[in-house]
Design an enzyme around this catalytic site. Sequence first.
Site, PDB file in Angstrom:
ATOM      1  N   LYS A  17       2.800  10.504   7.720  1.00  0.00           N
ATOM      2  CA  LYS A  17       3.064   9.951   9.019  1.00  0.00           C
ATOM      3  C   LYS A  17       3.244  10.260  10.208  1.00  0.00           C
ATOM      4  O   LYS A  17       2.845  12.066  10.724  1.00  0.00           O
ATOM      5  CB  LYS A  17       2.848   8.676   9.091  1.00  0.00           C
ATOM      6  CG  LYS A  17       1.350   8.018   8.099  1.00  0.00           C
ATOM      7  CD  LYS A  17       1.637   6.395   8.831  1.00  0.00           C
ATOM      8  CE  LYS A  17       0.801   5.474   7.405  1.00  0.00           C
ATOM      9  NZ  LYS A  17      -0.567   6.114   7.526  1.00  0.00           N
ATOM     10  N   ASP A  44       9.271   3.082   1.210  1.00  0.00           N
ATOM     11  CA  ASP A  44       8.027   4.080   0.996  1.00  0.00           C
ATOM     12  C   ASP A  44       8.189   3.754   2.726  1.00  0.00           C
ATOM     13  O   ASP A  44       8.433   2.494   3.245  1.00  0.00           O
ATOM     14  CB  ASP A  44       7.106   3.427   0.417  1.00  0.00           C
ATOM     15  CG  ASP A  44       5.817   4.124   1.604  1.00  0.00           C
ATOM     16  OD1 ASP A  44       6.419   4.559   1.934  1.00  0.00           O
ATOM     17  OD2 ASP A  44       4.719   3.546   0.749  1.00  0.00           O
ATOM     18  N   PHE A  66       0.964  -1.323  -0.058  1.00  0.00           N
ATOM     19  CA  PHE A  66      -0.342  -0.303   0.506  1.00  0.00           C
ATOM     20  C   PHE A  66       0.741   1.457  -0.019  1.00  0.00           C
ATOM     21  O   PHE A  66       1.631   1.611   1.045  1.00  0.00           O
ATOM     22  CB  PHE A  66      -0.689   0.181   1.935  1.00  0.00           C
ATOM     23  CG  PHE A  66      -1.950   1.297   1.088  1.00  0.00           C
ATOM     24  CD1 PHE A  66      -2.922   0.859   0.202  1.00  0.00           C
ATOM     25  CD2 PHE A  66      -1.590   2.423   1.924  1.00  0.00           C
ATOM     26  CE1 PHE A  66      -4.038   2.302   0.157  1.00  0.00           C
ATOM     27  CE2 PHE A  66      -2.918   3.326   1.628  1.00  0.00           C
ATOM     28  CZ  PHE A  66      -3.832   3.054   0.795  1.00  0.00           C
TER      29      PHE A  66
HETATM   30  N1  PLP Z   1       2.948   4.664   2.114  1.00  0.00           N
HETATM   31  C1  PLP Z   1       2.449   3.623   3.280  1.00  0.00           C
HETATM   32  C2  PLP Z   1       3.209   3.015   3.325  1.00  0.00           C
HETATM   33  C3  PLP Z   1       1.215   3.547   3.744  1.00  0.00           C
HETATM   34  O1  PLP Z   1       0.617   3.469   4.770  1.00  0.00           O
HETATM   35  C4  PLP Z   1       0.487   4.811   3.342  1.00  0.00           C
HETATM   36  C5  PLP Z   1      -1.176   5.109   4.514  1.00  0.00           C
HETATM   37  O2  PLP Z   1      -1.210   4.562   5.696  1.00  0.00           O
HETATM   38  C6  PLP Z   1       0.716   5.687   2.625  1.00  0.00           C
HETATM   39  C7  PLP Z   1       1.833   5.276   1.590  1.00  0.00           C
HETATM   40  C8  PLP Z   1       0.065   6.899   2.527  1.00  0.00           C
HETATM   41  O3  PLP Z   1      -0.323   7.907   2.755  1.00  0.00           O
HETATM   42  P1  PLP Z   1      -1.290   8.833   2.715  1.00  0.00           P
HETATM   43  O4  PLP Z   1      -2.555   8.347   3.678  1.00  0.00           O
HETATM   44  O5  PLP Z   1      -0.977  10.150   4.153  1.00  0.00           O
HETATM   45  O6  PLP Z   1      -1.575   9.035   1.626  1.00  0.00           O
END
Ligand code: PLP
Length: 427
Positions: free
Chosen positions: A267, A238, A154
């Site tokens: 986050k 990521d 994700f």
């Molecule tokens: N990347 C990872 C690993 C995530 O856990 C998340 C959100 O849970 C995102 C990207 C996306 O972040 P956002 O919801 O701030 O767009």
Amino acid sequence: MIEERAELYGAPTPQALADETYENYKEFVNPPLARVMKLAGSPVEVRAQGCTIWDHTGKAYLDFAGGYGVFTLGYAHPRVVAAVSAQLERFALSGKTMFNVLLGRAARRLAELAPGDLQISFWCNSGTEAIEGAIKLARAATGRAKVVGTHGAFHGKTFGALSVSGRENFQAPFRPLLADSSCVPYGTTDALDDALRDAAAFVVEPVQGEGGVHVPADGYLRDVRAICDRTGALFIADEIQTGLGRCGYRFACNRDDAVPDVMTLAKGLSGGVVPVGAFIARPGVWKRAFGRDPLLHTSTFGGNELACAAALAALDVLEDEGLAQRARARGEQLLRGARAVAAEYPAVVRDARGLGLLVGVELTNEGYGGSIIPEMLKRGVTAAWALGAQRVIRLEPPLIVTESEVERALEALRAGVAAAHAKLGDL
Ligand code: PLP
């Protein structure tokens, strides 16, 4: 006290506040979500401090959902709130035509803390924006189009991030996604050389969070680094969920001593006080992508003073309070306890796994979560499903959580699992 809180929001009573909020969700926010939350018995959040949130009735909850990883420092950390308040007194958002002191300092501080020679950062407002920027950088730097992600990953819900997210149900209604995007299995490098041969980038989480908390074997990211070097694809780590202490390391890449070409963050980066996102790149890669046109990638609100003030304070707290080390110790306690519950109730819990304070409890049946999480909530502990694996309950409290708070959460988990076990015959 709680009556006062309801009044603060202009409602005559706590129940009126809850009714109004549900009606607004149902009519104006997201009707199906309103129904699901109501069915799950979701109250209205009116206050939060440290590891605790309070609902409209005055009930306190130990927050083991942790804003899906946002609240690494707990809620409203006084140093972050003070830094943001001080900046609010000066001014909130700048005119953007002049230099921004705090953006300069935040970018410098991030480079000091980041692995290896990661140096130049772009600041935005969310995780998915950070991923979009990283993908654009990779395409511009390599002159290649293909981006590769992992099954079950994700990375966010904008088009680029969604294209490498490996989740059919979130992708299907929006096809075609980014041309030339594909996914490979997570945690193995078997198919990676071939997949990356003509790729701009490989986007990968050091631990798959939303996919159900999958921790790869030691050395996975080191192997990814070597394959990216061989194929010329950029390695985008990521760290939006795993970074900034969450997994017991400042960045989860450090577990393998792997230095990516680009790292994405969001986050916890601003201590859960102001929305923020960022990606940071090695200088050579950054210059190849954006070196000739400073306006190739921009954001009106990205790098704003409030977010940067929050991030500077949050990074200091992370280091000064040794939160990565604390996450490691409390994470071991949490995982040990979750494994004990799994051993006690194997018919309900298949596995417990995790790294630091990112722990997943995999159930034998997706249906059990529907009774375990509400039971935990009844006992004053919040927990959340993994977004991409409803069979997995995710526990990711603030990194400031204490030993006794972890014990309390484990008691609630045990009670929830025991309740699901008692209902086994009904399912
Ligand atoms: N990347 C990872 C690993 C995530 O856990 C998340 C959100 O849970 C995102 C990207 C996306 O972040 P956002 O919801 O701030 O767009």
